[in-house]
Design an enzyme around this catalytic site. Structure first.
Site, PDB file in Angstrom:
ATOM      1  N   GLU A 259      -1.413   4.926  -2.736  1.00 44.02           N
ATOM      2  CA  GLU A 259      -2.354   6.042  -3.162  1.00 44.02           C
ATOM      3  C   GLU A 259      -3.856   6.000  -3.667  1.00 44.02           C
ATOM      4  O   GLU A 259      -4.706   6.533  -3.517  1.00 44.02           O
ATOM      5  CB  GLU A 259      -1.409   6.648  -4.515  1.00 44.02           C
ATOM      6  CG  GLU A 259      -0.176   7.027  -3.996  1.00 44.02           C
ATOM      7  CD  GLU A 259       0.389   6.083  -4.177  1.00 44.02           C
ATOM      8  OE1 GLU A 259       1.651   6.516  -3.574  1.00 44.02           O
ATOM      9  OE2 GLU A 259       0.437   4.987  -4.254  1.00 44.02           O
TER      10      GLU A 259
ATOM     11  N   PRO B 155       4.255  -9.263   0.949  1.00 43.41           N
ATOM     12  CA  PRO B 155       5.659  -8.307   0.479  1.00 43.41           C
ATOM     13  C   PRO B 155       4.839  -7.001  -0.538  1.00 43.41           C
ATOM     14  O   PRO B 155       3.663  -8.300  -0.641  1.00 43.41           O
ATOM     15  CB  PRO B 155       6.428  -9.273  -0.662  1.00 43.41           C
ATOM     16  CG  PRO B 155       5.795 -10.601  -1.147  1.00 43.41           C
ATOM     17  CD  PRO B 155       4.600 -10.633   0.657  1.00 43.41           C
TER      18      PRO B 155
ATOM     19  N   GLY C 236      -4.752  -7.515  -3.097  1.00 43.60           N
ATOM     20  CA  GLY C 236      -6.364  -7.489  -2.373  1.00 43.60           C
ATOM     21  C   GLY C 236      -6.206  -8.305  -1.032  1.00 43.60           C
ATOM     22  O   GLY C 236      -7.872  -7.909  -0.784  1.00 43.60           O
ATOM     23  N   GLU C 237      -5.492  -8.634  -0.740  1.00 49.00           N
ATOM     24  CA  GLU C 237      -5.916  -9.863   0.356  1.00 49.00           C
ATOM     25  C   GLU C 237      -5.438  -9.407   1.827  1.00 49.00           C
ATOM     26  O   GLU C 237      -5.534  -9.875   2.630  1.00 49.00           O
ATOM     27  CB  GLU C 237      -6.002 -11.142   0.007  1.00 49.00           C
ATOM     28  CG  GLU C 237      -6.656 -11.874  -0.995  1.00 49.00           C
ATOM     29  CD  GLU C 237      -6.440 -13.576  -0.331  1.00 49.00           C
ATOM     30  OE1 GLU C 237      -7.080 -14.005  -0.407  1.00 49.00           O
ATOM     31  OE2 GLU C 237      -5.187 -13.847  -0.902  1.00 49.00           O
TER      32      GLU C 237
ATOM     33  N   LEU D   4      -2.612   3.064   8.973  1.00 52.58           N
ATOM     34  CA  LEU D   4      -4.459   2.811   9.769  1.00 52.58           C
ATOM     35  C   LEU D   4      -4.727   1.378   9.100  1.00 52.58           C
ATOM     36  O   LEU D   4      -5.641   1.621  10.229  1.00 52.58           O
ATOM     37  CB  LEU D   4      -4.691   3.748   8.918  1.00 52.58           C
ATOM     38  CG  LEU D   4      -4.244   4.809   8.748  1.00 52.58           C
ATOM     39  CD1 LEU D   4      -4.406   6.926   8.741  1.00 52.58           C
ATOM     40  CD2 LEU D   4      -4.376   5.729  10.561  1.00 52.58           C
ATOM     41  N   GLU D   5      -4.331   0.258   8.294  1.00 52.16           N
ATOM     42  CA  GLU D   5      -5.144  -0.556   7.730  1.00 52.16           C
ATOM     43  C   GLU D   5      -5.261  -0.653   9.287  1.00 52.16           C
ATOM     44  O   GLU D   5      -6.231  -1.873   9.402  1.00 52.16           O
ATOM     45  CB  GLU D   5      -4.421  -1.154   6.422  1.00 52.16           C
ATOM     46  CG  GLU D   5      -5.020  -0.276   5.797  1.00 52.16           C
ATOM     47  CD  GLU D   5      -4.936  -0.807   4.440  1.00 52.16           C
ATOM     48  OE1 GLU D   5      -4.308  -2.173   4.006  1.00 52.16           O
ATOM     49  OE2 GLU D   5      -5.317  -0.428   3.449  1.00 52.16           O
TER      50      GLU D   5
END
Length: 423
Positions: free
Chosen positions: A62, A270, A312-313, A339-340
């Site tokens: 989100e 994960p 964050g990776e 979408l990523e």
């Protein structure tokens, strides 16, 4: 009115039980101990600017969807305070990494009158923005009572949730009537919100804000360099945002692919990095050795499993992949962000559980821009086929990227419209 009083009474009586649950969770998950008192509506020593704007985004997914909106709001509302709440520590970490101290962060309190009213009295927001599918009955009714303008953005209602809300209509109808505006992801979502009690005049079909995610200029170069450093020229399959039991299904089904492709690396990322020990055990049960990202150890050529346990990776590792699978879809979670990998031109696979991304998943499949598999065995079959066919991988990835690009401009317009509405 009776339903509202009953709701407030029940949640107040259950408050001690929920506090106990939070304490137990903090014992097993150390990251939940940080500022756990905020979950009970206690915010000591916090300097606040009343009459500001408050945005709630539950977790990382989100938060990612609303980042472009927060940036736009920062530009337009620089004289206002901007408060962002999350539920998960991973969501909080993402906010801190992106904005530092330029926005306030707090954990959303438990949905009980005691904690909710303490939260609202402490921060005194004038407007509230709730992201995606977060419906909190006590919170919504308290916002209405305090005349706080409540807006839902990137809003969606899954089929499962819609049935539940309808079944308990006596409770949820007043809750949805407390909403001032809804920016729904699709016409189906808009129709469901109207049937649940939101005025049709206040519902807008706005699309999905996740189309607005920006690709860093140097991301591809970073990914290329890191891939060479970690994996050389080996083929990369990544399973992103996986959940409990999902990794076991994936590894059990991919034994054939591991044997067929000696140069194949399987990256398991994960959704909750603290599950790394569980995934390590699954690898051992399947006779596989693993390398963990945070260990900073090199990836030996005779090993096939790499566990991405850092925050964050994921986007960076998607960029180096030859094929991607999006988790939460082989188990009954509802699938995470398709979408990523799609916007990076990576071929995308996902499972049967798509409740969280139903519209995007169906669009991608209908446009031959992604492949939906029904079980882990089919995952192995499709992966095997794609790894053998570079041309097919490129076609699938290019169509996925074209799909995302075609929605980008409309999503930018949506951000501008939401900002205008909030102003």
């Amino acid at each position: 009115m009776l339903a509202r009083l009953l709701l407030f009474l029940v949640t107040t009586l259950c408050f001690p039980v929920v506090i106990l649950y939070v304490c137990v969770k903090a014992c097993y998950r150390p990251q939940y101990r940080e500022r756990c008192y905020e979950r009970m509506g206690i915010y000591p020593g916090r300097s606040v600017k009343p009459e500001g704007l408050w945005i709630h985004a539950c977790s990382v997914g989100e938060v990612e969807s609303v980042l472009p909106l927060i940036r736009s709001l920062q530009e337009q509302l620089d004289d206002h305070s901007l408060l962002v709440t999350t539920i998960t520590p991973t969501g909080a970490a993402r906010i801190k990494a992106e904005f530092g101290s330029s926005v306030q962060h707090a954990y959303l309190p438990l949905d009980s009158p005691l904690s909710v009213y303490a939260f609202l009295s402490r921060f005194k927001p004038k407007r509230a923005v709730i992201v995606e599918k977060e419906i909190w009955p006590v919170l919504f009714l308290a916002c209405q009572h305090k005349k706080i303008n409540l807006v839902l953005v990137n809003a969606m209602v899954s089929e499962h949730s819609f049935v539940r809300y309808c079944r308990w209509n006596c409770i949820f109808n007043p809750v949805f009537q407390a909403v001032s505006n809804v920016f729904a992801q699709s016409r189906k979502d808009a129709s469901r919100f109207e049937r649940l009690g939101v005025s049709s005049d206040h519902i807008h079909v706005a699309g999905n804000l996740k189309f607005q995610k920006q690709i860093p200029v140097d991301l591809q170069n970073q990914a290329k360099q890191l891939k060479q450093q970690l994996f050389g020229d080996r083929l990369i399959f990544i399973a992103g945002s996986t959940h409990d039991n999902e990794e076991a299904l994936i590894l059990q089904s991919l034994r054939q692919s591991i044997l067929s492709f000696n140069d194949l690396v399987i990256i398991l990322a994960p959704r909750h990095p603290q599950r790394c020990a569980d995934i390590t055990r699954v690898c051992q049960e399947n006779g596989l050795s693993e390398v963990i990202r945070s260990s900073a150890q090199p990836m030996p050529c005779d090993q096939s499993v790499f566990i991405l346990d850092t925050l964050g990776e994921l986007f960076l590792f998607y960029a180096m992949a030859d094929v991607a699978f999006v988790g939460g879809s082989l188990v009954d979670i509802g699938c995470h962000n398709l979408l990523e990998p799609a916007m990076l031109g990576v071929p995308v696979l996902f499972g049967p559980s798509i409740g969280n991304v139903e519209n995007i998943a169906k669009d991608l499949v209908n446009q031959n821009a992604a492949i939906q598999i029904m079980d882990a065995d089919q995952l192995n079959h499709e992966l095997h086929r794609l790894l053998h066919d570079q041309r097919k991988r490129m076609e699938l990835g290019n169509r996925a990227k074209e799909y995302v690009d075609s929605h980008h401009a409309a999503s930018k317009k949506t951000v501008d419209t939401i900002c205008s509405t909030l102003n």
